[in-house]
Write a protein that holds these residues in place. Structure first.
Motif, PDB file in Angstrom:
ATOM      1  N   HIS A 127      -2.151   3.897  -3.655  1.00 14.09           N
ATOM      2  CA  HIS A 127      -2.184   2.796  -4.615  1.00 14.09           C
ATOM      3  C   HIS A 127      -1.928   1.490  -3.873  1.00 14.09           C
ATOM      4  O   HIS A 127      -1.039   1.420  -3.011  1.00 14.09           O
ATOM      5  N   ILE A 128      -2.686   0.466  -4.213  1.00 16.86           N
ATOM      6  CA  ILE A 128      -2.463  -0.871  -3.672  1.00 16.86           C
ATOM      7  C   ILE A 128      -1.913  -1.747  -4.788  1.00 16.86           C
ATOM      8  O   ILE A 128      -2.564  -1.917  -5.827  1.00 16.86           O
ATOM      9  N   HIS A 129      -0.702  -2.269  -4.591  1.00 14.25           N
ATOM     10  CA  HIS A 129      -0.048  -3.116  -5.585  1.00 14.25           C
ATOM     11  C   HIS A 129      -0.158  -4.576  -5.142  1.00 14.25           C
ATOM     12  O   HIS A 129       0.482  -4.969  -4.159  1.00 14.25           O
ATOM     13  N   PRO A 130      -0.929  -5.403  -5.838  1.00 20.57           N
ATOM     14  CA  PRO A 130      -1.010  -6.828  -5.473  1.00 20.57           C
ATOM     15  C   PRO A 130       0.296  -7.551  -5.807  1.00 20.57           C
ATOM     16  O   PRO A 130       1.131  -7.056  -6.576  1.00 20.57           O
ATOM     17  N   ALA A 131       0.458  -8.735  -5.235  1.00 20.53           N
ATOM     18  CA  ALA A 131       1.620  -9.564  -5.566  1.00 20.53           C
ATOM     19  C   ALA A 131       1.492 -10.065  -7.005  1.00 20.53           C
ATOM     20  O   ALA A 131       0.396 -10.301  -7.511  1.00 20.53           O
ATOM     21  N   THR A 132       2.639 -10.207  -7.659  1.00 18.03           N
ATOM     22  CA  THR A 132       2.646 -10.684  -9.047  1.00 18.03           C
ATOM     23  C   THR A 132       3.056 -12.147  -9.155  1.00 18.03           C
ATOM     24  O   THR A 132       2.889 -12.759 -10.208  1.00 18.03           O
ATOM     25  N   GLU A 133       3.609 -12.696  -8.078  1.00 19.37           N
ATOM     26  CA  GLU A 133       4.050 -14.083  -8.079  1.00 19.37           C
ATOM     27  C   GLU A 133       3.739 -14.701  -6.728  1.00 19.37           C
ATOM     28  O   GLU A 133       3.458 -14.001  -5.752  1.00 19.37           O
ATOM     29  N   GLY A 134       3.817 -16.026  -6.687  1.00 20.93           N
ATOM     30  CA  GLY A 134       3.677 -16.718  -5.424  1.00 20.93           C
ATOM     31  C   GLY A 134       2.236 -16.944  -5.018  1.00 20.93           C
ATOM     32  O   GLY A 134       1.283 -16.648  -5.754  1.00 20.93           O
ATOM     33  N   HIS A 158       3.120  -7.957   3.149  1.00 17.36           N
ATOM     34  CA  HIS A 158       2.451  -6.722   2.732  1.00 17.36           C
ATOM     35  C   HIS A 158       3.177  -5.551   3.385  1.00 17.36           C
ATOM     36  O   HIS A 158       3.437  -5.571   4.593  1.00 17.36           O
ATOM     37  N   PHE A 159       3.477  -4.530   2.597  1.00 18.68           N
ATOM     38  CA  PHE A 159       4.237  -3.387   3.095  1.00 18.68           C
ATOM     39  C   PHE A 159       3.446  -2.098   2.929  1.00 18.68           C
ATOM     40  O   PHE A 159       2.645  -1.956   1.993  1.00 18.68           O
ATOM     41  N   PHE A 160       3.696  -1.174   3.854  1.00 21.40           N
ATOM     42  CA  PHE A 160       3.142   0.182   3.783  1.00 21.40           C
ATOM     43  C   PHE A 160       4.290   1.132   3.476  1.00 21.40           C
ATOM     44  O   PHE A 160       5.348   1.060   4.113  1.00 21.40           O
ATOM     45  N   ALA A 161       4.062   2.032   2.530  1.00 19.67           N
ATOM     46  CA  ALA A 161       5.131   2.943   2.115  1.00 19.67           C
ATOM     47  C   ALA A 161       4.552   4.308   1.791  1.00 19.67           C
ATOM     48  O   ALA A 161       3.370   4.441   1.468  1.00 19.67           O
ATOM     49  N   THR A 162       5.423   5.321   1.884  1.00 21.41           N
ATOM     50  CA  THR A 162       5.044   6.706   1.593  1.00 21.41           C
ATOM     51  C   THR A 162       6.020   7.296   0.589  1.00 21.41           C
ATOM     52  O   THR A 162       7.238   7.157   0.738  1.00 21.41           O
ATOM     53  N   SER A 202       0.869  -1.177   0.000  1.00 24.64           N
ATOM     54  CA  SER A 202       0.000   0.000   0.000  1.00 24.64           C
ATOM     55  C   SER A 202       0.907   1.227   0.000  1.00 24.64           C
ATOM     56  O   SER A 202       1.666   1.432   0.955  1.00 24.64           O
ATOM     57  N   ILE A 203       0.840   2.019  -1.062  1.00 24.25           N
ATOM     58  CA  ILE A 203       1.759   3.145  -1.236  1.00 24.25           C
ATOM     59  C   ILE A 203       0.973   4.452  -1.168  1.00 24.25           C
ATOM     60  O   ILE A 203       0.001   4.648  -1.911  1.00 24.25           O
ATOM     61  N   HIS A 204       1.422   5.324  -0.289  1.00 26.31           N
ATOM     62  CA  HIS A 204       0.772   6.615  -0.041  1.00 26.31           C
ATOM     63  C   HIS A 204       1.586   7.714  -0.718  1.00 26.31           C
ATOM     64  O   HIS A 204       2.754   7.930  -0.372  1.00 26.31           O
ATOM     65  N   ASP A 225      -2.462  -5.069 -11.686  1.00 31.28           N
ATOM     66  CA  ASP A 225      -2.329  -3.617 -11.859  1.00 31.28           C
ATOM     67  C   ASP A 225      -2.638  -2.904 -10.543  1.00 31.28           C
ATOM     68  O   ASP A 225      -3.438  -3.394  -9.727  1.00 31.28           O
ATOM     69  N   PRO A 226      -2.035  -1.749 -10.302  1.00 28.36           N
ATOM     70  CA  PRO A 226      -2.309  -0.999  -9.065  1.00 28.36           C
ATOM     71  C   PRO A 226      -3.789  -0.635  -8.940  1.00 28.36           C
ATOM     72  O   PRO A 226      -4.453  -0.321  -9.924  1.00 28.36           O
ATOM     73  N   ILE A 227      -4.274  -0.668  -7.708  1.00 27.22           N
ATOM     74  CA  ILE A 227      -5.662  -0.332  -7.397  1.00 27.22           C
ATOM     75  C   ILE A 227      -5.655   0.956  -6.587  1.00 27.22           C
ATOM     76  O   ILE A 227      -4.899   1.086  -5.615  1.00 27.22           O
ATOM     77  N   MET A 228      -6.486   1.907  -6.964  1.00 28.03           N
ATOM     78  CA  MET A 228      -6.518   3.203  -6.270  1.00 28.03           C
ATOM     79  C   MET A 228      -7.534   3.166  -5.133  1.00 28.03           C
ATOM     80  O   MET A 228      -8.661   2.695  -5.306  1.00 28.03           O
ATOM     81  N   TYR A 229      -7.098   3.650  -3.978  1.00 31.48           N
ATOM     82  CA  TYR A 229      -7.983   3.714  -2.810  1.00 31.48           C
ATOM     83  C   TYR A 229      -9.038   4.794  -3.002  1.00 31.48           C
ATOM     84  O   TYR A 229      -8.745   5.888  -3.485  1.00 31.48           O
ATOM     85  N   ASP A 230     -10.263   4.473  -2.597  1.00 30.97           N
ATOM     86  CA  ASP A 230     -11.382   5.407  -2.722  1.00 30.97           C
ATOM     87  C   ASP A 230     -11.522   6.206  -1.435  1.00 30.97           C
ATOM     88  O   ASP A 230     -11.763   5.644  -0.362  1.00 30.97           O
ATOM     89  N   PHE A 231     -11.368   7.540  -1.541  1.00 26.05           N
ATOM     90  CA  PHE A 231     -11.486   8.415  -0.373  1.00 26.05           C
ATOM     91  C   PHE A 231     -12.934   8.827  -0.109  1.00 26.05           C
ATOM     92  O   PHE A 231     -13.166   9.838   0.552  1.00 26.05           O
TER      93      PHE A 231
END
Length: 316
Positions: free
Chosen positions: A124-131, A98-102, A58-60, A141-147
């Protein structure tokens, strides 16, 4: 001679796996060093969003520098940090997937330009691509958080929990200010109960309150509140045309007229008959009768203004 290239080709998957594991270890250390939030620049952003990743993120995107004057960024940042800190309480087996980043604008302008971001904050929420954590539908694809639910941490944790291996254990902090305010109000009420108790026991106090409430309600107060009508119209107009419309100022005027009419009738029936001086009694009869006549004339004139076809009038 052909043996070395063949060995290099066979070892390539192991090298990629080792590289991915090395990136993951770096991200785990960065998250642990800052209460679960990774501060990203352009290089670390590319590492976190690597095309070969077994983790989600989850990237802010924000702009906290005072020069940017981003009030929403300052309002949302504590919520994101609180949710990220709550995620650190999850066992490592799930936490490290799962990581949180700014990403701050002034630290990674290239990232903002690359993504075409013109506003902040954005998540933006980036799902895992492998595993095993790769989405079953294959969409990475990245998913945008709804405010839509605002900047509060509660709705943020609830929505992000849809993309984490386990729900985020966020609990809203205790609002001590609210409890303190409630305790202060109760203390004031308890200390003033002796002062207000005689008033609450008085029949006249309840009678006055009932009459005032009746005047306000019969003048159209609730009609105006329910329909959300404005205080006045264009060019200072305070009388709304038609019986299905009413302005806030019109309600106040009608309430005043009703109150004056009620007071005039009460004076004629409760006060005037007990006057011992005939001249003073006669004067009060003329006075309050005149008030009733004039106020009824004003009330009827209001009907005529609201409906031009109203055929009756008294004085005006």
């Amino acid at each position: 001679m052909l043996l070395l290239p063949l060995l290099a080709l066979l070892s390539l998957p192991f090298c990629l796996a080792a590289s991915s594991q090395s990136i993951h270890d770096q991200l785990v250390k960065l998250a642990a060093a800052n209460n679960g939030v990774i501060k990203l620049d352009e290089k670390s952003y590319n590492l976190l969003t690597s095309p070969q990743r077994t983790w989600s993120a989850s990237i802010h995107f924000t702009a906290l520098d005072p020069r940017r004057r981003c009030a929403p960024c300052k309002e949302f940042d504590p919520s994101f940090s609180a949710v990220a800190k709550a995620w650190t309480k999850v066992p490592a087996a799930e936490r490290d997937t799962h990581f949180f980043a700014t990403v701050d604008f002034d630290s990674a302008m290239g990232v903002f330009q690359k993504l075409g971001l013109q506003t902040a904050p954005v998540v933006h929420i980036h799902p895992a691509t492998e595993g095993p954590r790769k989405p079953a539908n294959g969409r990475t694809d990245p998913i945008m958080y709804d405010f839509g639910n605002g900047f509060d941490a509660g709705p943020l944790a609830e929505q992000l929990s849809q993309f984490t291996p386990v729900p985020i254990p966020y609990k809203a902090p205790i609002d001590y200010a609210r409890f303190g305010t409630a305790a202060g109000v109760l203390l004031v009420l308890a200390s003033g109960v002796r002062m207000f108790l005689p008033v609450l026991r008085s029949r006249w106090a309840w009678a006055i309150g009932t009459v005032l409430t009746s005047l306000v309600m019969t003048s159209g107060f609730m009609f105006v509140r329910i329909r959300g009508m404005p205080q006045s119209g264009a060019n200072g107009q305070w009388i709304a045309p038609g019986y299905q419309n009413q302005f806030g100022q019109e309600t106040q005027v009608v309430s005043f007229i009703y109150g004056l009419l009620s007071a005039a009738f009460l004076m004629l029936t409760l006060v005037t008959p007990y006057q011992t001086n005939p001249a003073r009694q006669r004067l009060q009869i003329y006075l309050w009768s005149g008030v009733i006549l004039v106020m009824f004339s004003v009330l009827i004139s209001l009907f005529r203004v609201k409906n031009r076809g109203y055929p009756f009038k008294l004085l005006l």
